[in-house]
Design a protein around this motif. Structure first.
Motif, PDB file in Angstrom:
ATOM      1  N   VAL A  81     -21.950 -17.156  -9.751  1.00 20.60           N
ATOM      2  CA  VAL A  81     -22.744 -16.938  -8.544  1.00 20.60           C
ATOM      3  C   VAL A  81     -24.216 -17.109  -8.901  1.00 20.60           C
ATOM      4  CG1 VAL A  81     -23.338 -15.325  -6.705  1.00 20.60           C
ATOM      5  CG2 VAL A  81     -21.007 -15.365  -7.620  1.00 20.60           C
ATOM      6  N   ILE A  82     -24.866 -18.100  -8.301  1.00 21.35           N
ATOM      7  CA  ILE A  82     -26.259 -18.388  -8.650  1.00 21.35           C
ATOM      8  C   ILE A  82     -27.215 -18.188  -7.477  1.00 21.35           C
ATOM      9  CG2 ILE A  82     -25.660 -19.947 -10.539  1.00 21.35           C
ATOM     10  CD1 ILE A  82     -26.179 -22.303  -8.655  1.00 21.35           C
ATOM     11  N   GLY A  83     -26.690 -17.835  -6.329  1.00 22.01           N
ATOM     12  CA  GLY A  83     -27.552 -17.552  -5.184  1.00 22.01           C
ATOM     13  C   GLY A  83     -26.754 -16.886  -4.090  1.00 22.01           C
ATOM     14  N   ALA A  84     -27.364 -15.932  -3.408  1.00 20.40           N
ATOM     15  CA  ALA A  84     -26.692 -15.264  -2.289  1.00 20.40           C
ATOM     16  C   ALA A  84     -27.736 -14.636  -1.390  1.00 20.40           C
ATOM     17  CB  ALA A  84     -25.721 -14.195  -2.785  1.00 20.40           C
ATOM     18  N   ALA A  85     -27.424 -14.586  -0.102  1.00 21.37           N
ATOM     19  CA  ALA A  85     -28.360 -13.978   0.843  1.00 21.37           C
ATOM     20  C   ALA A  85     -27.639 -13.580   2.110  1.00 21.37           C
ATOM     21  CB  ALA A  85     -29.493 -14.954   1.184  1.00 21.37           C
ATOM     22  N   SER A  86     -28.089 -12.489   2.712  1.00 23.69           N
ATOM     23  CA  SER A  86     -27.692 -12.086   4.053  1.00 23.69           C
ATOM     24  C   SER A  86     -28.964 -11.882   4.864  1.00 23.69           C
ATOM     25  CB  SER A  86     -26.864 -10.795   4.025  1.00 23.69           C
ATOM     26  OG  SER A  86     -25.593 -11.018   3.453  1.00 23.69           O
ATOM     27  N   VAL A  87     -28.962 -12.380   6.096  1.00 29.11           N
ATOM     28  CA  VAL A  87     -30.177 -12.359   6.914  1.00 29.11           C
ATOM     29  C   VAL A  87     -29.831 -11.934   8.342  1.00 29.11           C
ATOM     30  CG1 VAL A  87     -31.170 -14.242   5.552  1.00 29.11           C
ATOM     31  CG2 VAL A  87     -29.971 -14.745   7.692  1.00 29.11           C
ATOM     32  N   MET A 129     -28.266 -12.973 -10.290  1.00 29.00           N
ATOM     33  CA  MET A 129     -26.831 -12.716 -10.308  1.00 29.00           C
ATOM     34  C   MET A 129     -26.096 -13.661 -11.247  1.00 29.00           C
ATOM     35  SD  MET A 129     -25.649 -11.740  -6.516  1.00 29.00           S
ATOM     36  CE  MET A 129     -26.054 -13.323  -5.819  1.00 29.00           C
ATOM     37  N   ALA A 130     -26.793 -14.270 -12.192  1.00 28.35           N
ATOM     38  CA  ALA A 130     -26.177 -15.296 -13.026  1.00 28.35           C
ATOM     39  C   ALA A 130     -25.078 -14.751 -13.922  1.00 28.35           C
ATOM     40  CB  ALA A 130     -27.249 -15.987 -13.880  1.00 28.35           C
ATOM     41  N   ASP A 131     -24.931 -13.426 -14.026  1.00 30.68           N
ATOM     42  CA  ASP A 131     -23.886 -12.884 -14.885  1.00 30.68           C
ATOM     43  C   ASP A 131     -22.593 -12.624 -14.135  1.00 30.68           C
ATOM     44  OD1 ASP A 131     -23.182 -12.172 -17.526  1.00 30.68           O
ATOM     45  OD2 ASP A 131     -23.181 -10.055 -16.936  1.00 30.68           O
ATOM     46  N   ALA A 132     -22.530 -12.930 -12.851  1.00 28.81           N
ATOM     47  CA  ALA A 132     -21.325 -12.693 -12.061  1.00 28.81           C
ATOM     48  C   ALA A 132     -20.487 -13.965 -12.030  1.00 28.81           C
ATOM     49  CB  ALA A 132     -21.682 -12.262 -10.646  1.00 28.81           C
ATOM     50  N   LEU A 133     -19.277 -13.883 -12.570  1.00 31.14           N
ATOM     51  CA  LEU A 133     -18.392 -15.039 -12.679  1.00 31.14           C
ATOM     52  C   LEU A 133     -17.090 -14.760 -11.923  1.00 31.14           C
ATOM     53  CD1 LEU A 133     -18.011 -17.839 -14.112  1.00 31.14           C
ATOM     54  CD2 LEU A 133     -16.804 -16.580 -15.915  1.00 31.14           C
ATOM     55  N   GLU A 172     -20.628 -10.913  -2.029  1.00 32.56           N
ATOM     56  CA  GLU A 172     -22.029 -10.817  -2.450  1.00 32.56           C
ATOM     57  C   GLU A 172     -22.304  -9.464  -3.103  1.00 32.56           C
ATOM     58  OE1 GLU A 172     -26.579 -10.626  -0.623  1.00 32.56           O
ATOM     59  OE2 GLU A 172     -24.886 -10.899   0.741  1.00 32.56           O
ATOM     60  N   LEU A 173     -21.852  -8.381  -2.467  1.00 26.92           N
ATOM     61  CA  LEU A 173     -22.063  -7.047  -3.029  1.00 26.92           C
ATOM     62  C   LEU A 173     -21.330  -6.889  -4.348  1.00 26.92           C
ATOM     63  CD1 LEU A 173     -21.746  -4.896   0.223  1.00 26.92           C
ATOM     64  CD2 LEU A 173     -23.838  -5.402  -1.043  1.00 26.92           C
ATOM     65  N   GLY A 174     -20.115  -7.414  -4.427  1.00 27.01           N
ATOM     66  CA  GLY A 174     -19.366  -7.345  -5.672  1.00 27.01           C
ATOM     67  C   GLY A 174     -20.069  -8.067  -6.805  1.00 27.01           C
ATOM     68  N   ALA A 175     -20.630  -9.239  -6.510  1.00 30.00           N
ATOM     69  CA  ALA A 175     -21.356  -9.987  -7.529  1.00 30.00           C
ATOM     70  C   ALA A 175     -22.598  -9.227  -7.994  1.00 30.00           C
ATOM     71  CB  ALA A 175     -21.751 -11.362  -6.977  1.00 30.00           C
ATOM     72  N   ARG A 176     -23.263  -8.570  -7.058  1.00 31.00           N
ATOM     73  CA  ARG A 176     -24.454  -7.801  -7.436  1.00 31.00           C
ATOM     74  C   ARG A 176     -24.065  -6.577  -8.280  1.00 31.00           C
ATOM     75  NH1 ARG A 176     -28.650 -10.207  -5.129  1.00 31.00           N
ATOM     76  NH2 ARG A 176     -28.404 -11.269  -3.112  1.00 31.00           N
ATOM     77  N   LEU A 177     -22.930  -5.959  -7.978  1.00 28.69           N
ATOM     78  CA  LEU A 177     -22.462  -4.838  -8.799  1.00 28.69           C
ATOM     79  C   LEU A 177     -22.188  -5.295 -10.229  1.00 28.69           C
ATOM     80  CD1 LEU A 177     -19.965  -3.025  -6.387  1.00 28.69           C
ATOM     81  CD2 LEU A 177     -22.073  -2.055  -7.344  1.00 28.69           C
ATOM     82  N   VAL A 178     -21.497  -6.420 -10.358  1.00 23.67           N
ATOM     83  CA  VAL A 178     -21.191  -6.933 -11.691  1.00 23.67           C
ATOM     84  C   VAL A 178     -22.465  -7.283 -12.439  1.00 23.67           C
ATOM     85  CG1 VAL A 178     -20.125  -8.854 -12.941  1.00 23.67           C
ATOM     86  CG2 VAL A 178     -18.870  -7.726 -11.104  1.00 23.67           C
ATOM     87  N   SER A 179     -23.391  -7.937 -11.767  1.00 23.91           N
ATOM     88  CA  SER A 179     -24.650  -8.309 -12.421  1.00 23.91           C
ATOM     89  C   SER A 179     -25.486  -7.092 -12.803  1.00 23.91           C
ATOM     90  CB  SER A 179     -25.469  -9.215 -11.500  1.00 23.91           C
ATOM     91  OG  SER A 179     -24.837 -10.456 -11.343  1.00 23.91           O
ATOM     92  N   ALA A 180     -25.276  -5.987 -12.083  1.00 23.46           N
ATOM     93  CA  ALA A 180     -26.008  -4.757 -12.386  1.00 23.46           C
ATOM     94  C   ALA A 180     -25.376  -3.965 -13.520  1.00 23.46           C
ATOM     95  CB  ALA A 180     -26.101  -3.884 -11.144  1.00 23.46           C
ATOM     96  N   GLY A 181     -24.210  -4.438 -14.005  1.00 25.04           N
ATOM     97  CA  GLY A 181     -23.628  -3.790 -15.174  1.00 25.04           C
ATOM     98  C   GLY A 181     -22.280  -3.151 -15.001  1.00 25.04           C
TER      99      GLY A 181
END
Length: 373
Positions: free
Chosen positions: A254-260, A1-5, A91-100
């Protein structure tokens, strides 16, 4: 997710249910911070992702986006991970951004004051039955949050004295932070209200020691060392860090994220494995962190988590946490990220930050960020 700022982070003041923000619906509260975050980002978002627990349904995120005046073409989705909803949305927003995707506005909102009443349908000739919350787990495993926190504190050896002292310290920190203007740039005023309602000056451990146990006879959790029931909203703006217009822009990467998930009977410990997973993705340890923000649902619960992670409580929530500021359930995880943004970006207090929160049903979410200035 390093591309999510994360380049924008705003919140409303947090109100006590039934009081200063009681006239605002969840969508109206969220619209306030969505407008502010969108203005700070300076671009039309590709998506809105908002957490909410107790609102009226109907996709609160979509209603809020339209209320905020965002273009009708901008889609929106509402996330329910109970108390972790706001942080899970980020977290989901950051993953969306990192996915493009393009820019995303993400966060959470709760209006306990305007939450609709809920009823189970009638059984036979019986009347409908009102309930305060939906089940967090199957029958027999669904322990009430306050009781679960009390049992967790007992099992982990967190004394009543520690809980009261920590709660008093949370209020003292929040009062001091407000006095020095630490919240000024992160709060979006609502109807002229620009300060959190709950923090109390002069609240001491000795005063808190007078409160009786709230959830079981002989217990250690009281209304004084627990969070309040609150209204509020928070949102962040997330952009692709590699985009030309993001180059050199201050923010949080965002350099790390997790849900457990954890056992539903002890939901408060859920943030601990989430922190381990998020830090592992970031390649960091707790000793590397400059700013730590945990949701303080109950003093006993959060102290048990600090102990499990080897974190000195004096390092965390230095401007006060949910015990003082309040816990607007669906928004609280997003409030943590706003607090990270203020300390790491606006105030330049360090490089790495961690936000973490536990949720009913036995879940936890954590986010690790790196300041880019």
């Amino acid at each position: 997710m390093a591309d999510a700022l994360i380049v924008a982070a705003r919140r409303t003041p947090i109100g006590t249910a039934g009081r200063r923000l009681a006239g605002m619906t969840a969508a109206e509260l969220a619209a306030t911070v969505l407008r502010a975050a969108a203005d700070d980002v300076g671009a039309v978002p590709a998506e809105v992702v908002l957490g909410n627990c107790m609102g009226p349904g109907g996709d609160v995120a979509r209603v809020a986006a339209l209320t905020a005046g965002l273009p009708v073409a901008v889609p929106a989705i509402t996330v329910d991970r109970q108390c972790a909803s706001g942080l899970a949305a980020i977290e989901l927003g950051a993953r969306l951004v990192s996915a493009g995707s393009g820019p995303v506005l993400a966060g959470g909102v709760e209006s306990a004051s305007t939450a609709p009443w809920r009823f189970w349908p009638p059984q036979g000739d019986g009347p409908p039955v009102r309930y305060e919350r939906a089940p967090f787990a199957p029958a027999g495993e669904d322990v009430a949050m306050g009781l679960a926190a009390d049992l967790l504190a007992q099992e982990r050896g967190v004394t009543r004295q520690r809980q009261d002292a920590y709660a008093a310290e949370s209020h003292a920190r929040a009062v001091l932070a407000a006095a020095r203007g630490e919240f000024a740039d992160e709060i979006v005023p609502v109807d002229g209200i620009c300060a959190d309602e709950r923090p109390r000056a002069g609240l001491t451990a000795e005063r808190l020691a007078r409160f009786p146990a709230a959830f079981r006879e002989g217990g250690s959790v009281t209304v004084g060392n627990s969070c309040g029931i609150n209204d509020g909203a928070a949102a962040v703006g997330i952009v692709p860090g590699s985009a030309p217009d993001a180059t050199g822009r201050p923010g949080l990467r965002v350099i790390g994220a997790a849900s457990v998930g954890v056992a539903p009977g002890r939901p408060g410990i859920g943030l601990v494995p989430a922190v381990h997973a998020a830090l592992a993705e970031a390649g960091l340890g707790v000793e590397d962190l400059d700013v730590i923000e945990f949701n303080e649902a109950f003093a006993g619960q959060v102290l048990a988590c600090y102990d499990a992670l080897g974190i000195d409580p004096s390092r965390a929530c230095t401007g006060g946490g949910a015990l003082a500021l309040g816990h607007p359930w669906g928004a609280s995880g997003a409030v943590l990220v706003v607090r990270l943004f203020t300390q790491l970006v606006r105030q330049g207090r360090g490089r790495y930050g961690l936000a973490a929160i536990a949720a009913g049903g036995g879940q936890g979410t954590a986010l690790v960020v790196e300041a880019c200035r």
